[in-house]
Write a protein that holds these residues in place. Structure first.
Motif, PDB file in Angstrom:
ATOM      1  N   ASN A   4       0.822  -1.209   0.000  1.00 15.63           N
ATOM      2  CA  ASN A   4       0.000   0.000   0.000  1.00 15.63           C
ATOM      3  C   ASN A   4       0.855   1.259   0.000  1.00 15.63           C
ATOM      4  O   ASN A   4       0.510   2.262  -0.641  1.00 15.63           O
ATOM      5  CB  ASN A   4      -0.932   0.001   1.209  1.00 15.63           C
ATOM      6  CG  ASN A   4      -2.038  -1.028   1.101  1.00 15.63           C
ATOM      7  OD1 ASN A   4      -2.425  -1.409   0.001  1.00 15.63           O
ATOM      8  ND2 ASN A   4      -2.535  -1.492   2.231  1.00 15.63           N
ATOM      9  N   LEU A   7       2.202   1.925  -3.514  1.00 14.68           N
ATOM     10  CA  LEU A   7       1.146   2.507  -4.344  1.00 14.68           C
ATOM     11  C   LEU A   7       0.930   3.981  -4.007  1.00 14.68           C
ATOM     12  O   LEU A   7       0.775   4.821  -4.902  1.00 14.68           O
ATOM     13  CB  LEU A   7      -0.160   1.728  -4.152  1.00 14.68           C
ATOM     14  CG  LEU A   7      -0.160   0.281  -4.639  1.00 14.68           C
ATOM     15  CD1 LEU A   7      -1.458  -0.415  -4.236  1.00 14.68           C
ATOM     16  CD2 LEU A   7       0.023   0.213  -6.151  1.00 14.68           C
ATOM     17  N   GLU A  11       1.613   7.198  -6.492  1.00 15.63           N
ATOM     18  CA  GLU A  11       0.554   8.148  -6.829  1.00 15.63           C
ATOM     19  C   GLU A  11       0.919   9.572  -6.433  1.00 15.63           C
ATOM     20  O   GLU A  11       0.456  10.534  -7.045  1.00 15.63           O
ATOM     21  CB  GLU A  11      -0.766   7.722  -6.182  1.00 15.63           C
ATOM     22  CG  GLU A  11      -1.341   6.455  -6.798  1.00 15.63           C
ATOM     23  CD  GLU A  11      -2.715   6.099  -6.258  1.00 15.63           C
ATOM     24  OE1 GLU A  11      -3.440   7.010  -5.820  1.00 15.63           O
ATOM     25  OE2 GLU A  11      -3.062   4.903  -6.276  1.00 15.63           O
ATOM     26  N   TYR A  38       5.204  -3.284  -9.511  1.00  9.85           N
ATOM     27  CA  TYR A  38       5.238  -1.879  -9.108  1.00  9.85           C
ATOM     28  C   TYR A  38       6.366  -1.141  -9.823  1.00  9.85           C
ATOM     29  O   TYR A  38       6.209   0.018 -10.229  1.00  9.85           O
ATOM     30  CB  TYR A  38       5.423  -1.761  -7.602  1.00  9.85           C
ATOM     31  CG  TYR A  38       4.293  -2.348  -6.790  1.00  9.85           C
ATOM     32  CD1 TYR A  38       2.983  -2.352  -7.268  1.00  9.85           C
ATOM     33  CD2 TYR A  38       4.527  -2.916  -5.545  1.00  9.85           C
ATOM     34  CE1 TYR A  38       1.945  -2.894  -6.527  1.00  9.85           C
ATOM     35  CE2 TYR A  38       3.489  -3.460  -4.788  1.00  9.85           C
ATOM     36  CZ  TYR A  38       2.209  -3.445  -5.292  1.00  9.85           C
ATOM     37  OH  TYR A  38       1.186  -3.985  -4.550  1.00  9.85           O
ATOM     38  N   ASN A 119     -11.802  -2.913 -11.878  1.00  9.70           N
ATOM     39  CA  ASN A 119     -10.769  -2.666 -10.867  1.00  9.70           C
ATOM     40  C   ASN A 119      -9.379  -2.642 -11.483  1.00  9.70           C
ATOM     41  O   ASN A 119      -8.512  -1.865 -11.049  1.00  9.70           O
ATOM     42  CB  ASN A 119     -10.847  -3.724  -9.764  1.00  9.70           C
ATOM     43  CG  ASN A 119     -12.077  -3.548  -8.889  1.00  9.70           C
ATOM     44  OD1 ASN A 119     -12.688  -2.482  -8.860  1.00  9.70           O
ATOM     45  ND2 ASN A 119     -12.455  -4.603  -8.186  1.00  9.70           N
ATOM     46  N   SER A 123      -7.003   0.611 -11.281  1.00  9.61           N
ATOM     47  CA  SER A 123      -5.643   0.470 -10.767  1.00  9.61           C
ATOM     48  C   SER A 123      -4.619   1.073 -11.726  1.00  9.61           C
ATOM     49  O   SER A 123      -3.702   1.801 -11.309  1.00  9.61           O
ATOM     50  CB  SER A 123      -5.336  -1.013 -10.521  1.00  9.61           C
ATOM     51  OG  SER A 123      -4.005  -1.185 -10.086  1.00  9.61           O
ATOM     52  N   HIS A 124      -4.783   0.797 -13.024  1.00  8.08           N
ATOM     53  CA  HIS A 124      -3.832   1.337 -14.002  1.00  8.08           C
ATOM     54  C   HIS A 124      -3.997   2.842 -14.170  1.00  8.08           C
ATOM     55  O   HIS A 124      -3.004   3.565 -14.338  1.00  8.08           O
ATOM     56  CB  HIS A 124      -4.000   0.629 -15.345  1.00  8.08           C
ATOM     57  CG  HIS A 124      -3.260  -0.664 -15.438  1.00  8.08           C
ATOM     58  ND1 HIS A 124      -2.005  -0.847 -14.915  1.00  8.08           N
ATOM     59  CD2 HIS A 124      -3.589  -1.853 -16.016  1.00  8.08           C
ATOM     60  CE1 HIS A 124      -1.591  -2.084 -15.155  1.00  8.08           C
ATOM     61  NE2 HIS A 124      -2.543  -2.709 -15.816  1.00  8.08           N
ATOM     62  N   ARG A 126      -4.872   4.969 -11.951  1.00  9.39           N
ATOM     63  CA  ARG A 126      -4.245   5.603 -10.790  1.00  9.39           C
ATOM     64  C   ARG A 126      -2.737   5.433 -10.819  1.00  9.39           C
ATOM     65  O   ARG A 126      -1.981   6.374 -10.576  1.00  9.39           O
ATOM     66  CB  ARG A 126      -4.812   5.003  -9.508  1.00  9.39           C
ATOM     67  CG  ARG A 126      -6.250   5.392  -9.213  1.00  9.39           C
ATOM     68  CD  ARG A 126      -6.754   4.706  -7.955  1.00  9.39           C
ATOM     69  NE  ARG A 126      -8.106   5.118  -7.603  1.00  9.39           N
ATOM     70  CZ  ARG A 126      -8.823   4.578  -6.627  1.00  9.39           C
ATOM     71  NH1 ARG A 126      -8.329   3.581  -5.898  1.00  9.39           N
ATOM     72  NH2 ARG A 126     -10.045   5.018  -6.381  1.00  9.39           N
ATOM     73  N   GLY A 127      -2.299   4.213 -11.119  1.00 10.51           N
ATOM     74  CA  GLY A 127      -0.870   3.928 -11.071  1.00 10.51           C
ATOM     75  C   GLY A 127      -0.076   4.617 -12.155  1.00 10.51           C
ATOM     76  O   GLY A 127       1.047   5.072 -11.930  1.00 10.51           O
TER      77      GLY A 127
END
Length: 211
Positions: A4, A7, A11, A38, A119, A123-124, A126-127
């Motif tokens: 977490n 991530l 971000e 990651y 999802n 995720s992509h 945001r990442g």
């Protein structure tokens, strides 16, 4: 907790700290797969195209969602055929996520499968926030043209139909839809189909030379 935090730092654009945590995640927790995933995302955000491609390609047969990261990296490396093959592999496994990465709006997810796909897309988005915000027009056009090509659209329509058929056949011993789905979602299938699509797109010769 480390996952977490990686991530979060990614971000926030704190990439060096995020990479340092990837090292801890791999060395202290033995989670080399998550660390590699990651790193691929961070490398794409920071313009380390080859490192991003290498990391994402290392994982794409295990996690098809990594193919989207590899696709963007390969395009930046001027390897359109590799980019197309990776994007198609990701899209045939996660069609909703592919549309989200192309900026297309979709209805709210209904089935559990659509939720999982959604999802992946979230995720992509945001990442890869830094890369996607800076992605140039030619890259956006390439992936949109590829996704909207009739050949690509036919394949995406087929996988959608096959998945529905598989769910219908699941309570029985019928394997036809399952076997077809398994084939369509392999990297090898995507690479063969992408090669044909790239030819049909009639890209300038210099873009496909040596690919």
């Amino acid at each position: 907790g480390l996952r977490n935090l990686v991530l979060t730092f990614n971000e926030l654009g704190r990439f060096e700290e995020a990479l340092a945590l990837c090292d801890r995640l791999e060395n202290e927790c033995g989670d080399d797969l998550s660390a590699t995933s990651y790193r691929a995302t961070i490398y794409l955000n920071t313009g380390c195209w080859q490192l991003a491609a290498d990391a994402a390609t290392h994982l794409h047969k295990l996690w098809a969602s990594e193919s989207f990261v590899a696709a963007f990296a390969f395009y930046e490396l001027d390897k359109p055929q590799d980019a197309a093959a990776m994007f198609l592999h990701g899209a045939l496994n996660h069609p909703r996520a592919a549309n989200m990465l192309l900026g297309k709006r979709a209805h709210d997810p209904k089935s559990s499968e659509e939720v999982r796909n959604h999802n992946v897309g979230v995720s992509h988005l945001r990442g890869l926030h830094v890369y996607l915000a800076k992605q140039n027009r030619s890259a956006k056009k390439f992936f949109r043209d590829f996704a909207h090509h009739p050949h690509t659209e036919a394949l995406l329509a087929e996988i959608e139909e096959v998945v529905v058929r598989w769910h219908a056949q699941h309570p029985t011993d019928e394997r036809e839809a399952f076997d077809r789905m398994q084939l369509i979602q392999t990297p090898e299938f995507a690479r063969n189909e992408a090669r044909a699509i790239i030819r049909e797109m009639q890209l300038p010769n210099e873009q496909v030379a040596a690919h």
